[in-house]
Design a protein around this motif. Sequence first.
Motif, PDB file in Angstrom:
ATOM      1  N   ASP A 102       0.837  -1.196   0.000  1.00 41.17           N
ATOM      2  CA  ASP A 102       0.000   0.000   0.000  1.00 41.17           C
ATOM      3  C   ASP A 102       0.872   1.246   0.000  1.00 41.17           C
ATOM      4  O   ASP A 102       1.093   1.860   1.036  1.00 41.17           O
ATOM      5  CB  ASP A 102      -0.912  -0.024   1.242  1.00 41.17           C
ATOM      6  N   LYS A 103       1.353   1.608  -1.157  1.00 41.88           N
ATOM      7  CA  LYS A 103       2.263   2.748  -1.257  1.00 41.88           C
ATOM      8  C   LYS A 103       1.628   4.053  -0.777  1.00 41.88           C
ATOM      9  O   LYS A 103       2.240   4.765   0.021  1.00 41.88           O
ATOM     10  CB  LYS A 103       2.779   2.882  -2.693  1.00 41.88           C
ATOM     11  N   PRO A 104       0.414   4.408  -1.218  1.00 40.88           N
ATOM     12  CA  PRO A 104      -0.156   5.688  -0.756  1.00 40.88           C
ATOM     13  C   PRO A 104      -0.347   5.746   0.760  1.00 40.88           C
ATOM     14  O   PRO A 104      -0.059   6.769   1.389  1.00 40.88           O
ATOM     15  CB  PRO A 104      -1.504   5.768  -1.471  1.00 40.88           C
ATOM     16  N   GLY A 105      -0.790   4.663   1.360  1.00 40.33           N
ATOM     17  CA  GLY A 105      -0.996   4.643   2.803  1.00 40.33           C
ATOM     18  C   GLY A 105       0.308   4.725   3.567  1.00 40.33           C
ATOM     19  O   GLY A 105       0.405   5.415   4.586  1.00 40.33           O
ATOM     20  N   THR A 106       1.335   4.039   3.069  1.00 38.51           N
ATOM     21  CA  THR A 106       2.643   4.052   3.733  1.00 38.51           C
ATOM     22  C   THR A 106       3.292   5.428   3.631  1.00 38.51           C
ATOM     23  O   THR A 106       3.818   5.946   4.619  1.00 38.51           O
ATOM     24  CB  THR A 106       3.562   2.985   3.119  1.00 38.51           C
ATOM     25  N   VAL A 107       3.246   6.031   2.460  1.00 38.88           N
ATOM     26  CA  VAL A 107       3.806   7.373   2.284  1.00 38.88           C
ATOM     27  C   VAL A 107       3.014   8.369   3.133  1.00 38.88           C
ATOM     28  O   VAL A 107       3.586   9.256   3.765  1.00 38.88           O
ATOM     29  CB  VAL A 107       3.816   7.777   0.795  1.00 38.88           C
ATOM     30  N   GLY A 108       1.698   8.212   3.166  1.00 33.82           N
ATOM     31  CA  GLY A 108       0.866   9.081   3.999  1.00 33.82           C
ATOM     32  C   GLY A 108       1.203   8.949   5.469  1.00 33.82           C
ATOM     33  O   GLY A 108       1.291   9.946   6.191  1.00 33.82           O
ATOM     34  N   PHE A 109       1.409   7.724   5.925  1.00 37.03           N
ATOM     35  CA  PHE A 109       1.759   7.497   7.326  1.00 37.03           C
ATOM     36  C   PHE A 109       3.085   8.170   7.667  1.00 37.03           C
ATOM     37  O   PHE A 109       3.213   8.847   8.692  1.00 37.03           O
ATOM     38  CB  PHE A 109       1.837   5.996   7.627  1.00 37.03           C
ATOM     39  N   GLY A 110       4.072   8.000   6.801  1.00 33.12           N
ATOM     40  CA  GLY A 110       5.372   8.636   7.024  1.00 33.12           C
ATOM     41  C   GLY A 110       5.273  10.153   7.024  1.00 33.12           C
ATOM     42  O   GLY A 110       5.872  10.833   7.866  1.00 33.12           O
ATOM     43  N   THR A 111       4.502  10.695   6.104  1.00 35.22           N
ATOM     44  CA  THR A 111       4.301  12.145   6.035  1.00 35.22           C
ATOM     45  C   THR A 111       3.597  12.649   7.290  1.00 35.22           C
ATOM     46  O   THR A 111       4.004  13.652   7.887  1.00 35.22           O
ATOM     47  CB  THR A 111       3.489  12.512   4.781  1.00 35.22           C
ATOM     48  N   GLY A 112       2.547  11.961   7.698  1.00 37.54           N
ATOM     49  CA  GLY A 112       1.824  12.364   8.903  1.00 37.54           C
ATOM     50  C   GLY A 112       2.683  12.270  10.144  1.00 37.54           C
ATOM     51  O   GLY A 112       2.641  13.147  11.013  1.00 37.54           O
ATOM     52  N   ALA A 113       3.482  11.204  10.245  1.00 41.22           N
ATOM     53  CA  ALA A 113       4.374  11.051  11.399  1.00 41.22           C
ATOM     54  C   ALA A 113       5.403  12.181  11.425  1.00 41.22           C
ATOM     55  O   ALA A 113       5.671  12.764  12.477  1.00 41.22           O
ATOM     56  CB  ALA A 113       5.068   9.699  11.357  1.00 41.22           C
ATOM     57  N   PHE A 114       5.954  12.510  10.271  1.00 44.04           N
ATOM     58  CA  PHE A 114       6.924  13.599  10.199  1.00 44.04           C
ATOM     59  C   PHE A 114       6.288  14.909  10.658  1.00 44.04           C
ATOM     60  O   PHE A 114       6.858  15.637  11.480  1.00 44.04           O
ATOM     61  CB  PHE A 114       7.470  13.736   8.768  1.00 44.04           C
ATOM     62  N   LEU A 115       5.104  15.211  10.142  1.00 44.30           N
ATOM     63  CA  LEU A 115       4.428  16.440  10.542  1.00 44.30           C
ATOM     64  C   LEU A 115       4.074  16.434  12.026  1.00 44.30           C
ATOM     65  O   LEU A 115       4.135  17.461  12.695  1.00 44.30           O
ATOM     66  CB  LEU A 115       3.174  16.639   9.697  1.00 44.30           C
ATOM     67  N   GLY A 116       3.708  15.268  12.536  1.00 38.70           N
ATOM     68  CA  GLY A 116       3.390  15.158  13.959  1.00 38.70           C
ATOM     69  C   GLY A 116       4.594  15.437  14.834  1.00 38.70           C
ATOM     70  O   GLY A 116       4.465  16.050  15.900  1.00 38.70           O
ATOM     71  N   PHE A 117       5.760  15.014  14.411  1.00 39.46           N
ATOM     72  CA  PHE A 117       6.980  15.282  15.185  1.00 39.46           C
ATOM     73  C   PHE A 117       7.408  16.740  15.067  1.00 39.46           C
ATOM     74  O   PHE A 117       7.905  17.333  16.010  1.00 39.46           O
ATOM     75  CB  PHE A 117       8.132  14.375  14.736  1.00 39.46           C
ATOM     76  N   VAL A 118       7.207  17.337  13.891  1.00 36.99           N
ATOM     77  CA  VAL A 118       7.638  18.712  13.652  1.00 36.99           C
ATOM     78  C   VAL A 118       6.696  19.722  14.316  1.00 36.99           C
ATOM     79  O   VAL A 118       7.139  20.702  14.905  1.00 36.99           O
ATOM     80  CB  VAL A 118       7.750  18.992  12.139  1.00 36.99           C
ATOM     81  N   LEU A 119       5.407  19.491  14.207  1.00 32.79           N
ATOM     82  CA  LEU A 119       4.428  20.459  14.746  1.00 32.79           C
ATOM     83  C   LEU A 119       4.155  20.260  16.211  1.00 32.79           C
ATOM     84  O   LEU A 119       4.100  19.293  16.780  1.00 32.79           O
ATOM     85  CB  LEU A 119       3.112  20.369  13.946  1.00 32.79           C
TER      86      LEU A 119
END
Length: 119
Positions: A102-119
């Motif tokens: 599931d490429k879109p879900g995996t990339v989305g999870f990584g993006t969301g995790a990154f934003l969660g750590f940054v914000l």
Amino acid sequence: NYGNLSDKGRFLAGACAGFGASKFAVRSTVKTVKTVGAAYIAFEALEYAGLLKEARTSKRQKILAESRDYFLRTVDGMRHDIRTQLHPKKIQSRIKNGMEKDKPGTVGFGTGAFLGFVL
């Protein structure tokens, strides 16, 4: 159903899950550090007040040693489990498997995790 979502929908669902998971991890870590710090300060205050001198009898020393040994075994087991699960090759393998499934879900999870750590 997740499988019926479009690629954008799976990306968004993954991003929300990643953001939530990272926020939960950060909050839990901060609370743990605060709790340990407060406990340290409380025990230092008790020591300064002389209330911990009674805890150093020979009978209590044995109980404290057994408790310390149990705690160290538990922490060592957790350390071993974390090292096993967070091994770089295992993480790389999980990401690769996720991308294949599931490429879109995996990339989305990584993006969301990154934003969660940054914000």
